[in-house]
Scaffold this active site. Sequence first.
Site, short mmCIF file in Angstrom:
data_model
loop_
_atom_site.label_atom_id
_atom_site.label_comp_id
_atom_site.label_asym_id
_atom_site.label_seq_id
_atom_site.Cartn_x
_atom_site.Cartn_y
_atom_site.Cartn_z
N HIS A 96 38.87 40.71 45.05
CA HIS A 96 38.46 40.63 43.65
C HIS A 96 38.11 42.04 43.18
O HIS A 96 37.23 42.68 43.77
CB HIS A 96 37.26 39.70 43.51
CG HIS A 96 37.56 38.31 43.96
ND1 HIS A 96 37.60 37.96 45.30
CD2 HIS A 96 37.88 37.20 43.27
CE1 HIS A 96 37.91 36.68 45.41
NE2 HIS A 96 38.09 36.19 44.19
N ASP A 105 40.85 29.37 48.60
CA ASP A 105 40.69 30.23 47.42
C ASP A 105 39.33 30.94 47.43
O ASP A 105 38.62 30.93 48.43
CB ASP A 105 40.91 29.43 46.14
CG ASP A 105 39.81 28.42 45.85
OD1 ASP A 105 38.78 28.40 46.56
OD2 ASP A 105 39.97 27.65 44.89
N SER A 106 38.99 31.54 46.31
CA SER A 106 37.74 32.30 46.19
C SER A 106 36.50 31.46 46.48
O SER A 106 35.49 31.98 46.93
CB SER A 106 37.62 32.88 44.77
OG SER A 106 38.75 33.65 44.47
#
Length: 186
Positions: free
Chosen positions: A58, A101-102
Amino acid sequence: MNVSKYVAIFFFVFIQLISVGKVFANADEWMTTFRENIAQTWQQPEHYDLYIPAITWHARFAYDKEKTDRYNERPWGGGFGQSRWDEKGNWHGLYAMAFKDSWNKWEPIAGYGWESTRRPLADENFHLGLGFTAGVTARDNWNYIPLPVLLPLASVGYGPATFQMTYIPGTYNNGNVYFAWMRFQF
């Protein structure tokens, strides 16, 4: 306004309409080529591929530190695909992959990828690619509603092993994610 101004405006609008027609004709040609490439990759694959997610990052300039501290950036998972190289040396692939995922929730993705491939060294095994992927994904925080994706692709590889990557654009605290995986051709 005199007549010559009306004539000039008419011709200007007429020329714009003709140009729009050419743009749509080119779009039809592009879409036909796109469909044919997908069909050929499905019906005549040269290789079968194993996908191993490697990293999610990110962009720190686009997130609050509290958020990035909580995010998962090790997207373990996997996927399979099939691919081919065309007469120009470009890569075409169909794939399905699932990864964490995140939020550490499963995210599936399936689609078609294309890369214009260059072999800049005397060793033909070394290759660089730049292209796009078009597909469908689904996320836990969107209740697994299918979402279309159109993203850039880049890669560096040697022989059957390729490090492939994309960047998901976004706004502050949303998107702006670098995602990369290994692709092994068999």
